[in-house]
Design an enzyme around this catalytic site. Structure first.
Site, PDB file in Angstrom:
ATOM      1  N   LYS A   1       0.867  -0.968   0.193  1.00 55.75           N
ATOM      2  CA  LYS A   1      -0.097  -0.086   0.045  1.00 55.75           C
ATOM      3  C   LYS A   1       0.874   1.190  -0.143  1.00 55.75           C
ATOM      4  CE  LYS A   1      -4.623   0.851   0.083  1.00 55.75           C
ATOM      5  NZ  LYS A   1      -5.517   0.205  -0.119  1.00 55.75           N
TER       6      LYS A   1
ATOM      7  N   ASP B   1      -6.990   4.448  -4.891  1.00 60.09           N
ATOM      8  CA  ASP B   1      -7.460   3.984  -3.416  1.00 60.09           C
ATOM      9  C   ASP B   1      -8.074   5.443  -3.048  1.00 60.09           C
ATOM     10  OD1 ASP B   1      -7.770   2.244  -1.108  1.00 60.09           O
ATOM     11  OD2 ASP B   1      -7.036   3.805  -0.266  1.00 60.09           O
TER      12      ASP B   1
END
Ligand code: NAD
Length: 427
Positions: A105, A145
């Site tokens: 991430k 995201d």
């Protein structure tokens, strides 16, 4: 440190599952830490001529199953613990839905709403430049995201390709279809949330038709989950965004709310708040979570369902569109109350499934029609849902009552552990 530290929550979830499944200590130790977290400082020339330096991260949690995979978020709340937790969740999500990826991430600590489009592009390109040494189609593949979209993915792809000297669409997923994106990717996470809701209800003998649903958020995940659930015959009674929510017990027409909020823009374009929609009563985000509905779908940010409101939740099912919307303590309260929580690593995995399909298409240079993509997504997701339910029942038969999250973790940890047992540990 944040009040509910996501890193701590993610680790406690992992440890609970590892203990119940009696995972070997050496594998437990490995999976308790990220393999690598890169921190970069990103200098950006602002429109005023001044140079501002932003902090960015890329956490590569685990690559036992394949290249690292995970989104990049732009938010003032980004910090290392959040990025590491999200990377851990990605690791277990990819394993759970059986795509050959590890977990990663990234994030940049910035309020993108305060940046002009040109500043956002310069920030993205410089951030990409800083992480180029650690990303690539066989190494680590970012995706969108919170507050990042297909345009930002295009800038990442373009910057990487220019640095390498050849076009490399497979370095990032979530791109527009005309530059190597997959048909159906934009809707994929929401579609997965909708399918998860329908399938879990089915496993408990219930039909999605006529069910009342409240959705927190009105971004990529929430909008497509809402539209697809509405098409499945459910009644979406509330939606929200960072400014607040709207509620209509008769059901909102989600298509009309989308038209009002986004106009003719893509769902990621400039938008109004849902609270300006004329067809519903204004409510707060807190009130939305406590509505008397069949299904609650938190699809915005972390830590929304906590020990403070878990005992007041009236929904019978919670389907986690967002990553980490429920704290560890809240999970225990909800479990005791018999509320089924379909965990993030399962419910919102539609995004990474289609990201995987996008990466496959980019690498073979052959692109599928949307129907084929949707079919593959549904098949993989429904299989995972049934496997989690099976695991849940298996432990129940052994006299161990576990929740959906723990069952999902057990299944995915076992997939990674199996690889470690066979591959061994270098050197
Ligand atoms: P997005 O930026 O498109 O939308 C986020 C939404 O959350 C917006 O409507 C925003 O107004 C709302 N929001 C922000 N702060 C809020 C607050 N304090 N209270 C209430 N609402 C607030 O982001 P997204 O892509 O829809 O992601 C939402 C969640 O889903 C995140 O947790 C993300 O990690 C997760 N997720 C996204 C994907 C994907 O493919 N986009 C995949 C898996 C998981």
């Amino acid at each position: 440190m944040k009040q509910h530290n996501p890193r701590e929550i993610a680790l406690r979830q992992f440890s609970r599952a590892a203990e119940i499944m009696e995972l070997e200590d050496w594998i437990k130790n490995i999976l308790s830490y990220p393999e690598r977290t890169v921190k970069v400082h990103i200098p950006v020339k602002m429109d005023s001529g001044e140079v501002q330096v932003f902090v960015g991260y890329r956490c590569q949690y685990n690559a036992a199953l394949g290249p690292y995979k995970g989104g990049i978020r732009y938010s003032p709340d980004v910090d290392e613990d959040e990025v590491v937790a999200l990377a851990q969740w990605m690791t277990f999500k990819c394993a759970l839905v059986d795509v050959p990826f590890g977990g990663a991430k990234g994030g940049v600590k910035v309020d993108p709403k305060k940046l002009s489009r040109a500043e956002l592009e310069r920030l993205t390109r410089r951030f990409t430049y800083e992480i180029v040494p650690v990303i690539g189609p066989s190494i680590d593949i970012p995706a969108p995201d919170v507050y990042t979209n297909d345009e930002i993915m295009s800038w990442i792809m373009d910057t990487y390709s220019i640095i390498k000297g050849y076009n490399e669409p497979a370095v990032v997923t979530g791109k527009p279809t005309y530059i190597g994106g997959s048909k159906g990717r934009k809707e994929a996470t929401g579609r997965g949330v909708a399918i998860s809701t329908r399938e879990v209800l089915k496993l408990y003998g219930e039909d999605i038709k006529g069910k009342t649903i409240a959705i927190q958020g009105f971004g990529n995940v929430a909008v497509f989950a809402g539209l697809i659930l509405q098409d499945m015959g459910a009644k979406i009674v509330a939606v929200s965004d960072s400014k607040g929510g709207i509620y209509s017990p008769e059901g909102l027409d989600i298509r009309d709310v989308v038209k009002h909020v986004y106009g003719d823009e893509e769902v990621n374009g400039k938008k109004k708040s849902v609270i300006s929609y004329p067809g519903g009563k204004q409510i707060s985000n807190e009130e939305l979570l406590l509505l008397d509905v069949d299904v609650l779908i938190p699809s915005a940010i972390e830590n929304q369902i906590t020990e403070e409101n878990a005992d007041k939740i009236r929904a019978r099912y919670i389907v986690e569109g967002a990553n980490g919307p429920t704290t560890f303590e809240a999970d225990e309260i909800l479990f005791k109350r018999g509320i089924v929580v379909v965990p993030d690593i399962l419910a919102n995995s539609g995004g990474v499934i289609v990201s995987y399909l996008e990466w496959v298409q980019d690498r073979m240079g052959y692109y599928w029609e949307e129907e084929e993509v949707n079919e593959k997504l549904e098949k993989k997701l429904v299989k995972a849902i049934n496997e989690v339910f099976h695991t849940l029942n298996l432990y129940r038969e052994k006299g161990k009552e576990i929740d959906w999250r723990t069952a999902a973790y057990i299944l995915s940890i076992e997939r990674i552990a199996k690889v470690y047992r066979k591959r061994g540990l270098f050197p």
